[in-house]
Motif scaffolding. Structure first.
Motif, PDB file in Angstrom:
ATOM      1  N   GLU A  16      -7.851   1.380   4.423  1.00  0.00           N
ATOM      2  CA  GLU A  16      -8.713   2.600   5.357  1.00  0.00           C
ATOM      3  C   GLU A  16      -8.889   2.106   6.652  1.00  0.00           C
ATOM      4  OE1 GLU A  16     -12.798   5.482   4.807  1.00  0.00           O
ATOM      5  OE2 GLU A  16     -11.962   3.378   3.567  1.00  0.00           O
ATOM      6  N   MET A  17      -9.515   0.965   6.668  1.00  0.00           N
ATOM      7  CA  MET A  17      -9.886   0.166   8.060  1.00  0.00           C
ATOM      8  C   MET A  17      -9.098   0.154   9.169  1.00  0.00           C
ATOM      9  SD  MET A  17     -11.137  -3.857   8.443  1.00  0.00           S
ATOM     10  CE  MET A  17     -11.990  -3.809   6.894  1.00  0.00           C
ATOM     11  N   HIS A  18      -7.125  -0.577   9.036  1.00  0.00           N
ATOM     12  CA  HIS A  18      -6.624  -0.350   9.204  1.00  0.00           C
ATOM     13  C   HIS A  18      -5.586   0.783  10.253  1.00  0.00           C
ATOM     14  CE1 HIS A  18      -8.097  -5.179   9.707  1.00  0.00           C
ATOM     15  NE2 HIS A  18      -7.485  -5.080   8.528  1.00  0.00           N
ATOM     16  N   SER A  19      -5.956   1.522   9.513  1.00  0.00           N
ATOM     17  CA  SER A  19      -5.466   2.937   9.646  1.00  0.00           C
ATOM     18  C   SER A  19      -5.522   3.606  11.245  1.00  0.00           C
ATOM     19  CB  SER A  19      -5.584   4.285   7.995  1.00  0.00           C
ATOM     20  OG  SER A  19      -4.992   3.306   7.407  1.00  0.00           O
ATOM     21  N   SER A  48      -0.284   1.166  -5.535  1.00  0.00           N
ATOM     22  CA  SER A  48      -0.985   2.899  -5.990  1.00  0.00           C
ATOM     23  C   SER A  48      -2.498   2.791  -5.143  1.00  0.00           C
ATOM     24  CB  SER A  48      -1.352   2.275  -7.083  1.00  0.00           C
ATOM     25  OG  SER A  48      -2.343   3.839  -7.903  1.00  0.00           O
ATOM     26  N   ALA A  49      -2.685   0.877  -5.281  1.00  0.00           N
ATOM     27  CA  ALA A  49      -4.413   1.116  -4.260  1.00  0.00           C
ATOM     28  C   ALA A  49      -4.080   1.469  -3.009  1.00  0.00           C
ATOM     29  CB  ALA A  49      -4.265   0.081  -4.327  1.00  0.00           C
ATOM     30  N   ILE A  50      -2.322   1.389  -2.391  1.00  0.00           N
ATOM     31  CA  ILE A  50      -2.491   1.400  -0.989  1.00  0.00           C
ATOM     32  C   ILE A  50      -2.276   3.414  -0.950  1.00  0.00           C
ATOM     33  CG2 ILE A  50      -0.598   1.099   0.801  1.00  0.00           C
ATOM     34  CD1 ILE A  50      -0.336  -1.713  -0.303  1.00  0.00           C
ATOM     35  N   ARG A  51      -1.181   3.774  -1.522  1.00  0.00           N
ATOM     36  CA  ARG A  51      -0.964   5.001  -1.639  1.00  0.00           C
ATOM     37  C   ARG A  51      -2.756   5.958  -1.832  1.00  0.00           C
ATOM     38  NH1 ARG A  51       5.294   4.873  -4.690  1.00  0.00           N
ATOM     39  NH2 ARG A  51       5.624   4.776  -2.150  1.00  0.00           N
ATOM     40  N   THR A  52      -4.018   5.393  -2.235  1.00  0.00           N
ATOM     41  CA  THR A  52      -4.659   6.548  -2.903  1.00  0.00           C
ATOM     42  C   THR A  52      -5.815   5.684  -1.803  1.00  0.00           C
ATOM     43  OG1 THR A  52      -4.631   4.992  -4.912  1.00  0.00           O
ATOM     44  CG2 THR A  52      -3.844   6.819  -5.263  1.00  0.00           C
TER      45      THR A  52
END
Length: 216
Positions: free
Chosen positions: A77-80, A114-118
């Motif tokens: 979220e931070m780096h998106s 999974s954590a990255i994709r959600t």
């Protein structure tokens, strides 16, 4: 300018084998990759999030914050927006205080994917593609880290194959670092300077077409 997050451990942090020193940015493989991509006309910024001792999904009983799953979604979220996330973890899953094998580490990688994709990215921002890199196999651990990695060479057998299977199942890109580098002759675990340079250029060659594909 495309942003790439490298989420890894001391092998990418750039620890100098048999010391507590760190290689310079242009010597560490993520930095080598960034420089190579930019030189080839692919304007990229590599964000290094590499913590010594980081596992895939397990805690270190002696040091806090080494569980790679904790806080990963917030980092995304931070780096998106991110053009790519590179995961290179697993070596520390085989430390002597853990009874893990390659299958366990591959399940850890699946949980990270999974954590990255959600992750709760802002509306309209992309879910980044993921490149999983299997670290080179642990050799005979030497020096002060030897007790920490006792039996690591046996525990990590089959890691690249297990990671490849997970990536096939989950639709991730995959690269076996062991195809181009080995763990250091000095300590049996980390990467020497020459290996950082080799790996950085190899991954840059793999990443450039991925960025072009995803960018379109």
């Amino acid at each position: 300018m495309q942003h790439i997050l490298v989420y890894s451990d001391s092998l990418s942090w750039g620890i100098v084998p048999m010391t507590r020193q760190r290689l310079q940015f242009d010597q560490r493989w993520p930095g080598v990759m960034e420089i190579a991509l930019c030189a080839s006309g692919c304007k990229s910024r590599v964000i290094e999030d590499c913590l010594n001792g980081r596992r895939t999904v397990w805690d270190d009983p002696f040091k806090p914050g080494r569980n790679g799953l904790v806080g990963l979604a917030q980092r995304i979220e931070m780096h998106s927006p991110l053009a790519l996330v590179v995961l290179m973890l697993g070596t520390n899953d085989f430390q002597s205080m853990h009874a893990h094998n390659a299958w366990h580490a591959s399940r850890g990688i699946a949980a990270l994917v999974s954590a990255i994709r959600t992750a709760p990215v802002e509306p309209g921002m992309p879910v980044p593609p993921i490149l999983v890199i299997a670290p080179p196999a642990i050799r005979t651990p030497k020096g002060s880290i030897a007790p920490k990695f006792t039996d690591g060479a046996a525990k990590c057998i089959g890691l690249a194959a297990a990671y490849r299977t997970v990536c096939d199942e989950l639709g991730c890109h995959f690269f076996d670092a062991g195809e181009v580098v080995t763990s250091s002759n000095l300590d049996g675990v980390h990467l020497d300077l020459a290996q950082h340079l080799t790996l950085g250029h190899a991954v840059a060659g793999l990443v450039k077409p991925l960025l072009s594909i995803e960018g379109h």
